[in-house]
Design a protein around this motif. Structure first.
Motif, PDB file in Angstrom:
ATOM      1  N   THR A  59       0.895  -1.278   0.052  1.00 11.38           N
ATOM      2  CA  THR A  59      -0.123  -0.010  -0.035  1.00 11.38           C
ATOM      3  C   THR A  59       0.955   1.319   0.127  1.00 11.38           C
ATOM      4  N   LYS A  80      -5.310  -1.096  -7.469  1.00 12.83           N
ATOM      5  CA  LYS A  80      -6.646  -0.776  -6.990  1.00 12.83           C
ATOM      6  C   LYS A  80      -6.668   0.588  -5.904  1.00 12.83           C
ATOM      7  N   GLU A  82      -6.998   1.653  -2.243  1.00  9.03           N
ATOM      8  CA  GLU A  82      -7.087   0.965  -0.975  1.00  9.03           C
ATOM      9  C   GLU A  82      -8.217   0.935  -0.324  1.00  9.03           C
ATOM     10  N   PRO A  83      -9.281  -0.262  -0.064  1.00  6.49           N
ATOM     11  CA  PRO A  83     -10.496  -0.083   0.585  1.00  6.49           C
ATOM     12  C   PRO A  83     -10.518   0.550   2.053  1.00  6.49           C
ATOM     13  N   GLU A  85     -11.864   0.564   5.796  1.00  5.95           N
ATOM     14  CA  GLU A  85     -12.577  -0.555   6.408  1.00  5.95           C
ATOM     15  C   GLU A  85     -13.469   0.192   7.523  1.00  5.95           C
TER      16      GLU A  85
END
Length: 536
Positions: A59, A80, A82-83, A85
């Protein structure tokens, strides 16, 4: 923008300090546009050995205009955003505790349950039947040297749980966001930071002993208490809810909330729980033998070389499905650069386990080779029939070894021929000593027959696996709990409000990390129902 990049392959010889330069080249961006780099995961890719690669998940922040970042994302499928949370939100409890919660057991499930409670102001009381880890280590060493077994403080019981005398593996098959929380706590307590991203992280028994002391100190600093040599011997309850526990046969401690994290070898505690009408069911597990090889043999198979300066000793994962019986066989608790040790917790019963220190520098690879067993093997539907099955074969191993906790051993070629290793010359690291026998006598016949076929299969996957330098040691029986304490949707023992079974001993985990996560879940379920003492 914060991004996550997976499947970045880098030759193992390349220094990690060059990662940003490699990333910038691949993305066609200036190196200074990359910031906040963090390694999320690093695993070994040995598919083209002896050419070896690390595969990274990273990341980082890409400090470029949003349109440029979007163009970069469109041409890199492994890159992608970074999601983010969402936090784990606990429901507000509708009642408060009258007494502080009790946690039974100071293994991973117990300590992480206690830590989660302590962090929220619950001031838990942890009760452990064995000793604190320093005194426990002294007792274990005494057993290995003299055969003098302390049945309350040994390889199975005491601070840190059974994993304290193992390889200290921190791998797991579960996927849970709490894993990050567990690894962070380990690092804070003294573990190396690399465990947060290595695919096959381990800390070894030497570092794990330091870590569990750090966890204990943190629990105490947050208001908790830990008592050793305090064995659960009874439950106080009405027909529907907990009111307290009995310890050491002569003391009662009031509590309406108890987390039960007793470990997979607490056989006498299982018997007590059944006497108190706690619902317990049989669970299949696996038994077998330990196998040892020179570490160079495993390195050569996995890396293509006998030693690699950047990789350390190699491990392996092997499985076999027996077509004749339908049973599965597999390698379990593989310890690179370790040794085989005595792991008994009951008199006149012999159990083996694998152990290694952080450096994994013994030059010996070992793992359990085990075969699945179930009710048909136990010969009874009684909830504790699996325990009696374990005890029987552990006693047979004790007798075969010489009644002094020496282990029965056999060279693999002799095991496959069904003949005793009269001139035993295979290497053995087992402590305290060994006796050459035919190991078919210390296993159920169906298990030994499947092991024979599995060994032949494994020898095709790793050349020399069943060769003259391979040693078998009996027996391995504590692969997992032989029971499960049934839980309801709130994580409580069926029909008993306030009793929260957790971890390996309850039948819901299989290793240090999964047990720790299950302990945290148990604490969360408790906190969802009860506020701390003195709070509404």
């Amino acid at each position: 923008m914060d991004l996550i990049w997976t499947n970045i392959r880098v030759p193992v010889e390349e220094e990690e300090s060059l990662l940003i330069s490699r990333m910038a080249h691949k993305l066609r961006v200036p190196p200074q546009s990359i910031s906040g780099l963090r390694i999320v995961r690093r695993s070994l890719d040995a598919r083209k050995k002896p050419q070896l690669f690390f595969s990274y998940t990273l990341t980082f922040n890409l400090e470029l205009p949003i349109k440029e970042v979007q163009r970069i994302l469109s041409r890199n499928r492994d890159l992608k955003p970074e999601p983010i949370e969402e936090p784990i939100l606990l429901s507000k409890p509708d009642k408060r505790l009258t007494h502080r919660p009790i946690v039974i057991g100071a293994g991973p499930a117990g300590y992480f349950a206690a830590l989660a409670l302590a962090q929220k102001g619950y001031a838990p009381l942890v009760l452990e039947r064995g000793d604190a880890v320093i005194e426990r280590t002294r007792k274990v060493n005494e057993f290995w040297e003299s055969g003098n077994l302390d049945t309350e403080s040994n390889v199975q019981f005491g601070e840190g749980g059974a994993g304290t005398f193992s390889d200290g593996k921190l791998t797991t098959r579960i996927s849970d966001r709490r894993i990050t929380e567990v690894l962070h706590a380990f690092v804070k307590a003294g573990a190396p930071t690399e465990i947060q991203y290595l695919a096959k992280a381990h800390i070894g028994t030497d570092i794990l002993k330091q870590v569990v002391q750090g966890l204990r100190q943190e629990i105490i600093a947050l208001g908790g208490e830990v008592r050793f040599r305090t064995k659960l011997t009874g439950l106080q309850k009405t027909t529907e809810k907990m009111t307290g526990v009995g310890v050491n046969g002569n003391e009662e401690i009031p509590a309406e909330a108890v987390i039960l994290a007793i470990g997979h070898s607490a056989r006498d505690t299982y018997e007590m729980l059944l006497d108190h009408e706690i619902q317990i069911e049989q669970k299949a597990f696996a038994i077998g033998l330990r196998i040892e090889h020179p570490q160079e043999l495993i390195n050569r198979s996995q890396y293509g070389v006998e030693e690699h300066p950047k990789l350390g000793p190699a491990d392996y994962q092997l499985t076999y499905q027996d077509q004749l019986t339908g049973r599965g066989a597999y390698a379990f608790c593989m310890c690179p650069g370790g040794k085989v040790v005595a792991a008994a917790s009951e008199e006149e019963r012999l159990v083996t386990n694998g152990m290694s220190v952080y450096r994994r520098d013994s030059g010996i690879a070992n793992s359990a080779l085990v075969v699945t067993v179930g009710q048909n093997d136990f010969g009874s539907s009684h909830p504790l029939a699996g325990i009696e099955f374990q005890r029987h074969w552990e006693h047979q191993a004790f007798l075969a070894g010489g009644r002094n906790y020496y282990a029965p051993v056999q060279c693999v070629p002799d095991f496959l021929k069904g003949q005793e290793s009269d001139d035993f010359s295979c290497p053995s690291s087992y402590i305290p000593g060994v006796t050459a026998v035919d190991l078919h006598h210390v296993l159920p016949k169906p298990v030994s027959e499947v092991l024979e076929r599995a060994l032949t299969s494994f020898d095709h996957k790793i050349k020399g696996f069943a060769g003259e330098t391979a040693t078998l040691t009996g027996v391995e029986t504590r692969t997992s709990a032989p029971i499960r304490i049934t839980r309801d949707e709130n994580g409580e023992a069926l029909g008993i409000k306030g009793l929260f079974p957790a971890g390996e001993g309850a039948g819901y985990a299989g290793g240090i990390i999964s047990a720790a996560v299950d302990g945290i879940r148990a604490a969360e379920r408790l906190m969802a129902q009860y506020a701390p003492v003195g709070r509404s």
